[in-house]
Motif scaffolding. Structure first.
Motif, mmCIF file in Angstrom:
data_model
loop_
_atom_site.group_PDB
_atom_site.id
_atom_site.type_symbol
_atom_site.label_atom_id
_atom_site.label_comp_id
_atom_site.label_asym_id
_atom_site.label_seq_id
_atom_site.Cartn_x
_atom_site.Cartn_y
_atom_site.Cartn_z
ATOM 1 N N LEU A 70 0.781 -1.265 0.180
ATOM 2 C CA LEU A 70 0.036 -0.050 0.043
ATOM 3 C C LEU A 70 0.988 1.272 0.066
ATOM 4 O O LEU A 70 1.852 1.098 -0.213
ATOM 5 N N LYS A 71 0.114 2.494 0.129
ATOM 6 C CA LYS A 71 1.299 3.673 0.297
ATOM 7 C C LYS A 71 2.013 3.541 1.162
ATOM 8 O O LYS A 71 3.398 4.012 1.190
ATOM 9 N N ASP A 72 1.683 3.387 2.371
ATOM 10 C CA ASP A 72 2.740 3.485 3.640
ATOM 11 C C ASP A 72 3.239 1.987 4.381
ATOM 12 O O ASP A 72 3.741 1.748 5.066
ATOM 13 N N TYR A 73 2.378 1.014 3.916
ATOM 14 C CA TYR A 73 2.586 -0.405 4.435
ATOM 15 C C TYR A 73 2.853 -1.521 3.216
ATOM 16 O O TYR A 73 2.488 -1.418 2.238
ATOM 17 N N LYS A 74 3.738 -2.546 3.646
ATOM 18 C CA LYS A 74 3.843 -3.646 3.047
ATOM 19 C C LYS A 74 3.355 -4.948 3.906
ATOM 20 O O LYS A 74 3.843 -5.145 5.079
ATOM 21 N N ILE A 75 2.252 -5.605 3.482
ATOM 22 C CA ILE A 75 1.795 -6.809 4.227
ATOM 23 C C ILE A 75 1.869 -7.992 3.483
ATOM 24 O O ILE A 75 1.829 -8.224 2.422
ATOM 25 N N LEU A 76 2.475 -8.853 4.527
ATOM 26 C CA LEU A 76 2.926 -10.375 4.076
ATOM 27 C C LEU A 76 2.129 -11.302 4.876
ATOM 28 O O LEU A 76 2.018 -11.390 5.983
ATOM 29 N N GLY A 77 1.428 -12.025 4.290
ATOM 30 C CA GLY A 77 0.443 -13.164 4.797
ATOM 31 C C GLY A 77 0.784 -14.592 4.064
ATOM 32 O O GLY A 77 1.377 -14.696 2.890
ATOM 33 N N PHE A 78 0.011 -15.289 4.841
ATOM 34 C CA PHE A 78 0.086 -16.855 4.282
ATOM 35 C C PHE A 78 -1.231 -17.418 4.459
ATOM 36 O O PHE A 78 -1.432 -18.055 5.773
ATOM 37 N N VAL A 113 6.520 -16.458 8.284
ATOM 38 C CA VAL A 113 5.090 -16.241 8.293
ATOM 39 C C VAL A 113 4.596 -17.832 7.866
ATOM 40 O O VAL A 113 3.584 -18.094 8.724
ATOM 41 N N LYS A 114 5.131 -18.578 7.024
ATOM 42 C CA LYS A 114 4.491 -19.575 6.791
ATOM 43 C C LYS A 114 4.833 -20.678 7.862
ATOM 44 O O LYS A 114 3.641 -21.342 8.251
ATOM 45 N N LYS A 115 6.057 -20.644 8.557
ATOM 46 C CA LYS A 115 6.092 -21.731 9.561
ATOM 47 C C LYS A 115 5.345 -21.296 10.900
ATOM 48 O O LYS A 115 4.663 -22.219 11.642
ATOM 49 N N MET A 116 4.902 -19.942 11.306
ATOM 50 C CA MET A 116 4.133 -19.691 12.241
ATOM 51 C C MET A 116 2.660 -19.885 11.773
ATOM 52 O O MET A 116 1.850 -20.454 12.836
ATOM 53 N N SER A 117 2.248 -19.819 10.759
ATOM 54 C CA SER A 117 0.860 -20.012 10.194
ATOM 55 C C SER A 117 0.748 -21.660 10.583
ATOM 56 O O SER A 117 -0.341 -22.072 10.744
ATOM 57 N N ASP A 118 1.660 -22.533 10.096
ATOM 58 C CA ASP A 118 1.429 -23.919 10.306
ATOM 59 C C ASP A 118 1.439 -24.247 11.704
ATOM 60 O O ASP A 118 0.575 -25.081 12.137
#
Length: 396
Positions: A70-78, A113-118
């Motif tokens: 986004l303008k001020d953020y980068k969001i990383l998800g899984f 992020v992937k490992k914590m999601s698992d």
């Protein structure tokens, strides 16, 4: 050299901390919603509503790393989907997201992020840790711990009941610079120390032509591989530390010593490696004093041809080509490049008007680059320059 690279990586990671971690789940009536975030209200409802369709995406994007800038953020998800009839709509959807600054590098957070999601998925399957209650106090404590530990220590250990997960941010090398036609790849270790079959087929086709003397354009021609594919292969090998790039070797080249040469007399291991690398015969190694004299004689205005005629490295049991290779790899010497420049305002001769090579005489193309681009030898180009008083050579 490695330590400098590592310092740069560490500095970069210090500049790209995690600003927020939030947890999103899909409510069967309300749709996607943030049910926990640390710190509170970092991502506003308005911002979330704009990107929620990407946070809980279509089924084909489940269990894929998703990055939204986004303008001020980068969001990383899984995003994760757990199929079970006990849930409304027979499935439970959630996404754990890290938020960094918009210009931050986040690739090193992807495995975390992937490992914590698992880990959260395993807790949910085991005891409905995420869905059993609206109270997300324990989850909030976890997110706060992860953000603090990863920002400070680059690692974190999570324990919940009998389950434990160890998270660690793995330092990644920066992306290598684009590979150019006139650059020469050279192995940093003995090429026999790794198996060819661990690389893709194109790289396997290119590897035999990497000898520390062939430049990229020549490798492409001799290996019969498209030029851009060779560049991609070499760039990949540079990234993994298998090869590095050095300038083309020619006896007309000029080299200059760097401040790193000062450590050669005091570093015994570096001396031993240098002698072994630069000696013509292993059973009759060169003397260190002769090697050091050759290095220290490299300076502006002295070509390798001049140096060899004066010091005669063959009689000193020195392989001058490998001596230069070692010096470049270790940063003991650097190449002094020559750049032809057509004087501004000079009246062009008929040759200059008709010869397309003159378009390179701008001071931004080195002689190596011009040779690779035109297919002419350095001697041919130097002859053109010598015959035209309006063209000067700049050395830097």
């Amino acid at each position: 050299m490695a330590s400098t690279s590592l310092e740069n990586i560490e500095d970069k990671e210090q500049e790209d901390p995690i600003r927020c971690i939030f947890f999103v789940e899909f409510h069967h009536i309300a749709g996607p919603k943030i049910t926990c975030q640390v710190p509170d209200n970092y991502i506003s409802k308005d911002i979330f509503d704009n990107v929620s369709v990407y946070i809980i995406p279509k089924a084909q994007l489940q269990r894929s790393t998703i990055t939204i800038t986004l303008k001020d953020y980068k969001i990383l998800g899984f995003p994760v989907k757990i199929d079970d009839k006990k849930y409304a709509r027979n499935a439970f959807y959630f996404n754990l997201c890290f938020v960094c600054d918009a210009n931050a590098r986040t690739v090193h957070y992807e495995p975390v992020v992937k490992k914590m999601s698992d880990f959260l998925m395993a807790l949910e399957i085991e005891n409905c840790f995420l869905s059993a209650t609206d109270d997300k106090t324990r989850l909030a404590e976890m997110l706060a711990q992860v953000m603090q530990d990863l920002n400070l220590h680059k690692m974190c250990t999570l324990t919940e009941g009998t389950m434990t997960s160890h998270l660690k941010v793995v330092r990644l090398a920066p992306e290598p610079k684009p590979v150019l036609d006139h650059q020469v790849p050279i192995f940093l270790e003995d090429r026999d120390t790794f198996q060819n079959d661990q690389w893709d087929l194109t790289t396997q086709q290119v590897l035999p032509y990497i000898d520390g003397f062939n430049h990229v354009a020549r490798i492409a021609a001799e290996a019969d591989v498209e030029n851009n594919l060779v560049k991609s292969c070499v760039q990949n090998l540079v990234y993994y530390g298998v090869v590095t790039l050095i300038p083309i070797f020619q006896y007309s080249n000029v080299y200059a010593v760097t401040p790193k040469l000062r450590k050669l007399p005091d570093d015994v291991k570096l001396q031993e490696r240098c002698i072994a690398y630069a000696s013509k015969l292993a059973r009759q190694p060169a003397h260190f004093r002769d090697i050091y004299r050759m290095y220290s004689s490299m300076t502006y205005g002295v070509s390798m041809k001049d140096l060899c005629q004066r010091l005669n490295p063959q009689n000193l049991r020195i392989n001058e080509r490998r001596l230069v290779q070692f010096g470049l790899i270790e940063g003991l010497i650097r190449r002094v490049y020559n750049y032809p420049v057509l004087l501004p305002g000079a009246s062009c001769s008929e040759e200059a008007k008709n010869n397309p090579i003159y378009k390179y005489f701008t001071g931004t193309y080195s002689l190596d680059e011009i040779c690779c681009s035109t297919g002419q030898s350095a001697a041919q180009i130097e002859d053109i320059i010598e015959r035209d008083p309006n063209v000067l050579m700049i050395w830097k």
